[in-house]
Write a protein that holds these residues in place. Sequence first.
Motif, mmCIF file in Angstrom:
data_model
loop_
_atom_site.group_PDB
_atom_site.id
_atom_site.type_symbol
_atom_site.label_atom_id
_atom_site.label_comp_id
_atom_site.label_asym_id
_atom_site.label_seq_id
_atom_site.Cartn_x
_atom_site.Cartn_y
_atom_site.Cartn_z
ATOM 1 N N PRO A 60 0.807 -1.230 0.000
ATOM 2 C CA PRO A 60 0.000 0.000 0.000
ATOM 3 C C PRO A 60 0.834 1.272 0.000
ATOM 4 O O PRO A 60 0.397 2.305 -0.523
ATOM 5 N N ASP A 61 2.048 1.225 0.583
ATOM 6 C CA ASP A 61 2.895 2.421 0.625
ATOM 7 C C ASP A 61 3.781 2.554 -0.606
ATOM 8 O O ASP A 61 4.644 3.426 -0.669
ATOM 9 N N GLY A 62 3.594 1.657 -1.602
ATOM 10 C CA GLY A 62 4.372 1.730 -2.828
ATOM 11 C C GLY A 62 5.621 0.889 -2.831
ATOM 12 O O GLY A 62 6.285 0.763 -3.868
ATOM 13 N N ASP A 63 5.980 0.308 -1.687
ATOM 14 C CA ASP A 63 7.127 -0.598 -1.628
ATOM 15 C C ASP A 63 6.729 -1.927 -2.267
ATOM 16 O O ASP A 63 5.639 -2.090 -2.801
ATOM 17 N N SER A 64 7.611 -2.929 -2.209
ATOM 18 C CA SER A 64 7.340 -4.237 -2.790
ATOM 19 C C SER A 64 7.052 -5.234 -1.676
ATOM 20 O O SER A 64 7.820 -5.336 -0.712
ATOM 21 N N CYS A 65 5.964 -5.993 -1.830
ATOM 22 C CA CYS A 65 5.523 -6.917 -0.790
ATOM 23 C C CYS A 65 5.406 -8.339 -1.323
ATOM 24 O O CYS A 65 5.224 -8.564 -2.521
ATOM 25 N N ILE A 66 5.489 -9.296 -0.395
ATOM 26 C CA ILE A 66 5.254 -10.711 -0.665
ATOM 27 C C ILE A 66 3.899 -11.075 -0.078
ATOM 28 O O ILE A 66 3.611 -10.750 1.083
ATOM 29 N N TYR A 67 3.074 -11.737 -0.876
ATOM 30 C CA TYR A 67 1.738 -12.169 -0.452
ATOM 31 C C TYR A 67 1.713 -13.696 -0.410
ATOM 32 O O TYR A 67 2.193 -14.352 -1.334
ATOM 33 N N ILE A 68 1.145 -14.252 0.650
ATOM 34 C CA ILE A 68 1.130 -15.704 0.858
ATOM 35 C C ILE A 68 -0.297 -16.152 1.145
ATOM 36 O O ILE A 68 -0.941 -15.619 2.061
ATOM 37 N N ALA A 69 -0.788 -17.122 0.386
ATOM 38 C CA ALA A 69 -2.155 -17.614 0.563
ATOM 39 C C ALA A 69 -2.161 -18.913 1.363
ATOM 40 O O ALA A 69 -1.622 -19.926 0.918
ATOM 41 N N ASP A 70 -2.752 -18.871 2.552
ATOM 42 C CA ASP A 70 -3.019 -20.087 3.334
ATOM 43 C C ASP A 70 -4.444 -20.491 2.988
ATOM 44 O O ASP A 70 -5.400 -20.152 3.687
ATOM 45 N N SER A 71 -4.569 -21.214 1.872
ATOM 46 C CA SER A 71 -5.896 -21.411 1.269
ATOM 47 C C SER A 71 -6.183 -22.864 0.905
ATOM 48 O O SER A 71 -7.158 -23.143 0.215
ATOM 49 N N GLY A 72 -5.326 -23.795 1.350
ATOM 50 C CA GLY A 72 -5.564 -25.208 1.080
ATOM 51 C C GLY A 72 -6.462 -25.830 2.126
ATOM 52 O O GLY A 72 -6.774 -25.211 3.150
ATOM 53 N N ASN A 73 -6.861 -27.064 1.887
ATOM 54 C CA ASN A 73 -7.792 -27.721 2.825
ATOM 55 C C ASN A 73 -7.254 -29.042 3.336
ATOM 56 O O ASN A 73 -8.022 -29.988 3.538
ATOM 57 N N THR A 74 -5.942 -29.101 3.565
ATOM 58 C CA THR A 74 -5.356 -30.333 4.081
ATOM 59 C C THR A 74 -6.014 -30.755 5.396
ATOM 60 O O THR A 74 -6.191 -31.934 5.669
#
Length: 269
Positions: free
Chosen positions: A84-98
């Motif tokens: 949001p501040d214009g820097d570079s970010c890493i996004y991680i999805a915890d979206s599995g159903n193990t």
Amino acid sequence: MIVVFVTACVALSYAAAGLPGHLNMISGLAASRRHPGILYAIQDNAGDGNVYMLDATDGSVKGVLIVQHGEEADWEDIAVGPCPDGDSCIYIADSGNTKHKSSNVVYRVKEPDYTFTQDIPLTGKYHYTWNHPMSESLMVDAAGNVFILSEATGTGSTLGQLPSSGWTSGSQAAVKTVLTLPITTANKGPLAADISPDGKQLLIKTLDHVYVWSMPDMNVKKALSHPGKAIHGYHPEHRGEAIAWSADGHGFYTEGEGSNEKLHFHSFP
């Protein structure tokens, strides 16, 4: 609906040496914007909350990002995009159903200044609800919009967008289902997706195929309203669930799951 794809060709430029043995469940890759030649990788079902920094030429681990307060149930995909501040970010999805139910969480951290092993704090944590049980694919566009793709067999996979308000509300936000994807999968998928660093191309990976869309206006919904191009020359890896554009957008990386699986780079002629 019958979808007819035209094809685009790629060439396998190299297959790096096998990744370290403990990295045998790679479920997501993303190219760093700050560190040339570095890929971020995550493992599903690992439960360690780590992001591994890999050398893009040989697959070796250069360092580990230990995500603080980032619990992992089943991390499925990772992307790099603007903060949001214009820097570079890493996004991680915890979206599995193990564990039989998806955590429905996306974590956000800033790209680090250095590539050695370090703790890294969360800058955002997004809880969401969706009328689909799981997703294995995460994308972030050039404007910082976050998208996930539902898992389906055959037709029926959908594109969902996370409303930006969910980062600050502190409560669960409902994902907005945008459209049904114009692809057909023989197995459950899609398994991975990525938007190029310039925001003008989009990749979606199924178990056996890779598709690419041109997106000159950077509009994800508009692009996916039409069939993309099936990549000719891509050879599937064993249980391959990871794909990432290279930092220069001239090709993409893929990686399979299993012991001694190799990191592959595919270039566009």
